[in-house]
Design a protein around this motif. Structure first.
Motif, short mmCIF file in Angstrom:
data_model
loop_
_atom_site.label_atom_id
_atom_site.label_comp_id
_atom_site.label_asym_id
_atom_site.label_seq_id
_atom_site.Cartn_x
_atom_site.Cartn_y
_atom_site.Cartn_z
N ASN A 293 0.81 -1.22 0.00
CA ASN A 293 0.00 0.00 0.00
C ASN A 293 0.85 1.27 0.00
O ASN A 293 0.56 2.24 0.70
CB ASN A 293 -0.95 0.02 1.21
CG ASN A 293 -1.67 -1.30 1.40
OD1 ASN A 293 -2.36 -1.75 0.51
ND2 ASN A 293 -1.48 -1.94 2.54
N PHE A 294 1.91 1.24 -0.77
CA PHE A 294 2.78 2.41 -0.92
C PHE A 294 2.08 3.41 -1.86
O PHE A 294 1.76 3.06 -2.99
CB PHE A 294 4.13 1.96 -1.50
CG PHE A 294 5.15 3.05 -1.65
CD1 PHE A 294 5.39 3.96 -0.64
CD2 PHE A 294 5.90 3.15 -2.83
CE1 PHE A 294 6.36 4.96 -0.77
CE2 PHE A 294 6.87 4.14 -2.98
CZ PHE A 294 7.09 5.04 -1.95
N ILE A 295 1.79 4.59 -1.35
CA ILE A 295 0.94 5.53 -2.10
C ILE A 295 1.52 6.95 -2.13
O ILE A 295 0.89 7.91 -1.66
CB ILE A 295 -0.49 5.57 -1.49
CG1 ILE A 295 -0.41 5.60 0.05
CG2 ILE A 295 -1.32 4.39 -1.97
CD1 ILE A 295 -1.72 5.88 0.74
N PRO A 296 2.72 7.12 -2.67
CA PRO A 296 3.25 8.48 -2.75
C PRO A 296 2.37 9.35 -3.64
O PRO A 296 1.65 8.84 -4.49
CB PRO A 296 4.63 8.29 -3.40
CG PRO A 296 4.53 7.02 -4.18
CD PRO A 296 3.58 6.15 -3.39
N HIS A 297 2.40 10.65 -3.44
CA HIS A 297 1.71 11.55 -4.36
C HIS A 297 2.35 11.46 -5.74
O HIS A 297 3.52 11.16 -5.87
CB HIS A 297 1.82 13.00 -3.89
CG HIS A 297 0.91 13.30 -2.74
ND1 HIS A 297 1.25 14.18 -1.74
CD2 HIS A 297 -0.32 12.84 -2.44
CE1 HIS A 297 0.25 14.26 -0.88
NE2 HIS A 297 -0.70 13.45 -1.27
N GLU A 385 -4.02 12.20 -5.83
CA GLU A 385 -4.04 11.12 -4.84
C GLU A 385 -3.91 9.78 -5.54
O GLU A 385 -4.71 9.43 -6.40
CB GLU A 385 -5.35 11.16 -4.04
CG GLU A 385 -5.50 9.93 -3.13
CD GLU A 385 -6.63 10.01 -2.13
OE1 GLU A 385 -7.23 11.10 -1.98
OE2 GLU A 385 -6.91 8.98 -1.48
N MET A 386 -2.93 9.01 -5.15
CA MET A 386 -2.73 7.68 -5.71
C MET A 386 -3.52 6.67 -4.87
O MET A 386 -3.57 6.78 -3.65
CB MET A 386 -1.24 7.34 -5.65
CG MET A 386 -0.91 5.96 -6.17
SD MET A 386 0.88 5.68 -6.09
CE MET A 386 0.93 3.95 -6.52
N LEU A 387 -4.14 5.71 -5.53
CA LEU A 387 -4.83 4.65 -4.80
C LEU A 387 -3.88 3.47 -4.61
O LEU A 387 -3.03 3.21 -5.46
CB LEU A 387 -6.07 4.18 -5.58
CG LEU A 387 -7.18 5.21 -5.77
CD1 LEU A 387 -8.34 4.60 -6.55
CD2 LEU A 387 -7.67 5.76 -4.44
N SER A 490 -4.58 6.38 3.26
CA SER A 490 -4.85 7.02 1.98
C SER A 490 -4.12 8.35 1.98
O SER A 490 -3.83 8.91 3.04
CB SER A 490 -6.35 7.21 1.76
OG SER A 490 -6.86 8.12 2.71
N ALA A 491 -3.83 8.84 0.78
CA ALA A 491 -2.85 9.91 0.68
C ALA A 491 -3.44 11.31 0.63
O ALA A 491 -2.76 12.28 0.90
CB ALA A 491 -1.99 9.70 -0.57
#
Lengths: 520, 198
Positions: A293-297, A385-387, A490-491
């Protein structure tokens, strides 16, 4: 290092670790802060007021090499990345915490906006955040110092955006617009990200750590690169093993509880490295979700020249980099994707003129074309926002070791369909707003880039699909905590540091209570 | 675009500050061994060396002529006065592929100037030089970094040469302060409001 057992050892002294250490120390908790890098004197160690021609490669370095912790991979040094951040400070909105509930996308946080709102206030009141109260649903107001005036170019963009029904607001930053807290106001030299030498911009070393040391409850150990969080057979962590950055000697500290705050990817890496009989796949990883669940912008970008300013006299508009912002406006519009984006703009510095390469021609006309466009140059950087997706995760490369023999962290990033849809839409909107502002477009980025590392050790209600509970506490090991961007389920599209600091303040209250009860 | 969609990226490091999306925001010089000096303390880096490190004297004549054609002296200094040829020498010397490209590119230019008849580029009259340069710069400007096609040697050379000239000039004191009129990096008590009429 035998002897003392601390109440808490915190690994990492950036915005999260710095805030947490100060809040715990103030509540009488005995804290040891382990920092992988050296001491930093923010008043003298930065090249704050440098010009490019002072360096043979024309690059203004962020730090002196004597401060060897500051390489591209890690920002080691007391204060961490808060030394060189741009200080943008947003509150996440109710919707940001509940993406799954609202839109069935991504993951909900295990608490709501109202649960963290008081801690945003706490942070704002102790570090100073300037901004305007705009009354927006997707960008909650806070307790602000007065905003800084917009730049001339911001006003032009604002007029253009207004034609399309899009709001442009004052940026909100943890930089002082008025002298406060025994710190001076910003003097608008435009060097925020090279390091502020007067602490008008928040950094955790000067604002949180140094004052907290005066309580006598906070010790700092420099140059201690954590290599393992130690877990015993009773499923409790007992301390941290580290390597001295300079001598490479091994060291160890004992504590009743451990907090990992090494800046997202490095926090995940430390836990993955901490293998034991109980946790052969990394500490506190019974869920198998550690690293996932790596979610960088992701960002895009448009470079342009504002027609109104072409050929106009040059002004001193470096300011504190960006002064304005386009907050998320898609939640109430029709679209074919979930989540949203916001647009940071005008955070370029007028000492960087790389765009001159792309102006056509040569000779006197080329020289004039660059000069005319110089006061008009402007960049747009939308953030989406990345999912979470299964192909985006952090793992370790055991084949590649750093100078201390530790495996390098690897960031695996894959953009899914929703991410691409946001990317294209935020790029289109950027172009439309700029065209409505009378801009001559120079270049449009056609590929997302990552920034603001988030996720990898997410919090959640279900121990099967998350690593931490809502108090940043490991589901598996009760006296282990992780506090930084890695915990975000979540980002949002918003710069994340303010939320990390609020989380740290919230976690400090919980930890102090638990320690008092003897529950850790 | 479709192949990019399927690309899994493995990223070593994400920048510690904001990510700018354009390659041109990163100057060529930043990839040069950032610090062959013992420290990053602002040096008297502007002090020009006596001789180029990589280019031969003959090549350097051509480099100087080219740089001043791209950014000539006008009412403000030109590229040579701003020390651009030495900046290019510094950057090219740090990278083997640039060394090759510049050596071959400069040789191509001498051929075009008519070296077989004893003519050298820097000795040609300006009109002839501009005549050689115009189509080259046009092709170089059209070629966008990242595009799939690889243009001819002389176009790649010109793209790099113009970019380095722009980088070197507009980050020099002569270019940034004297020519462009940079006004920032000062201490202000208030952020100035706009002086323009909109």
């Amino acid at each position: 290092m035998p002897g003392k057992t601390y109440d808490v050892v915190i690994v990492g002294s950036g915005a999260s670790g710095g805030t947490l250490s100060a809040h715990l120390a103030r509540q009488g908790v005995d804290v040891l802060l382990l920092e992988g890098g050296p001491k930093v004197n923010t008043r003298t160690d930065f090249n704050t007021h440098a010009m490019p021609f002072q360096f043979p490669n024309r690059h203004i370095p962020t730090m002196k090499p004597g401060k060897a912790g500051f390489d591209s991979e890690r920002t080691r040094g007391i204060g961490g990345k808060s030394l060189t951040w741009n200080a943008v400070a947003w509150r996440y909105s109710a919707r940001d915490f509940k993406g799954k509930t609202y839109e069935g996308a991504g993951e909900d946080w295990p608490f709501e906006y109202k649960d963290i709102a008081p801690y945003y206030s706490t942070v704002e009141k102790e570090v100073g955040v300037c901004g305007n109260r705009d009354g927006l649903e997707d960008l909650p107001d806070g307790e602000f110092l007065p905003p800084v005036p917009m730049k001339c170019s911001d006003e032009i963009v604002k007029k253009g955006a207004t034609k399309l029904g899009v709001k442009v607001i004052h940026v909100r930053k943890a930089t002082l617009s008025r002298a406060a807290f025994n710190r001076p106001a910003c003097h608008f030299c435009g060097n925020c990200m090279a390091g502020c030498d007067v602490v008008a911009k928040y950094n955790s070393a000067d604002v949180h750590i140094v004052p907290a040391q005066r309580t006598g409850k906070l010790e700092v150990r420099h140059n201690a690169i954590a290599r393992e969080v130690i877990v015993n057979n009773e499923n409790k962590v007992t301390g941290v093993r580290y390597i001295d950055r300079e001598t490479k000697a091994e060291g160890e500290v004992s504590a009743r509880s451990v907090v990992v705050s090494c800046a997202c990817v490095q926090s995940v890496a430390l836990l993955l490295m901490s293998k034991s009989r109980l946790y052969p796949n990394g500490l506190a990883n019974s869920s198998g979700h550690l690293g996932k669940n790596f979610i960088p912008h992701f960002t895009g970008g448009v470079q342009c020249f504002l027609g109104e300013l072409i050929g106009k006299p040059v002004t001193n508009d470096e300011g504190f980099l960006d002064h304005a912002y386009v907050p998320s406006f898609m939640h109430n519009r029709k679209r074919d994707y979930a989540r949203s984006f916001g647009i940071q703009f005008n955070y370029q510095n007028r000492r960087a003129v790389g765009w001159a390469r792309d102006i056509a021609g040569f000779g006197p006309s080329y020289k004039k074309a660059v000069k005319d466009r110089y006061p008009a140059f402007l960049t747009f950087s939308p953030y989406g926002e990345m999912l979470p997706n299964p192909k985006s995760f952090i793992d370790l490369d055991w084949e590649k070791k750093d100078a201390w023999g530790l495996p390098l962290a690897r960031r695996n990033v894959f953009w899914g369909d929703n991410d691409w849809k946001i990317f294209h839409d935020m790029t289109d909107w950027s172009r439309r707003i700029l065209e409505a502002s009378g801009a001559e477009i120079l270049a449009v980025s056609d590929e997302p880039r990552t920034n603001h590392e988030l996720g990898g050790c997410r919090m959640g209600k279900d121990p099967k699909t998350s690593v931490l509970n809502e108090w940043c506490q490991s589901h598996d090991v009760k006296n282990l905590f992780v506090v930084d961007g890695s915990v975000f389920p979540s980002a949002s599209e918003k710069n994340p540091t303010h939320t990390m600091m609020a989380l740290a303040a919230r976690t400090a209250v919980y930890m102090a209570e638990q320690l008092k009860k003897g529950a850790l | 675009m479709s192949d990019r969609r399927d690309t899994l990226k493995i990223i070593g490091a994400i920048g510690t500050t904001c990510a700018f999306p354009f390659s041109a925001d990163e100057l060529y010089g930043q990839q040069a061994p950032a610090h062959d000096h013992a420290s990053e303390t602002p040096a008297q880096a502007a002090a020009m060396p006596a001789k180029p490190v990589f280019f031969t004297d003959k090549e350097f004549d051509t480099v100087k002529a080219l740089a001043d054609l791209i950014i000539p002296p006008t009412d403000t200094p030109g590229a040579v006065q701003a020390g651009v040829p030495f900046y290019i020498d510094y950057v090219v010397n740090s990278n083997e592929s640039w060394k090759k490209l510049f050596r071959e590119g400069l040789a191509w230019l001498e051929e075009a100037a008519g070296i077989s008849n004893g003519k050298r580029f820097h000795m040609l009259d300006e009109e002839t030089q501009i005549g050689i340069l115009t189509p080259l710069v046009k092709s170089a400007d059209r070629w966008k970094t990242g595009s799939k096609s690889t243009p001819a040697l002389e176009v790649r050379f010109m793209k790099a040469f113009k970019s380095m000239t722009a980088d070197g000039y507009f980050t020099s004191k002569a270019g940034l302060v004297d020519a462009l009129g940079y006004k920032g990096n000062t201490v202000l008590s208030e952020f100035p409001t706009c002086i323009h009429e909109h």
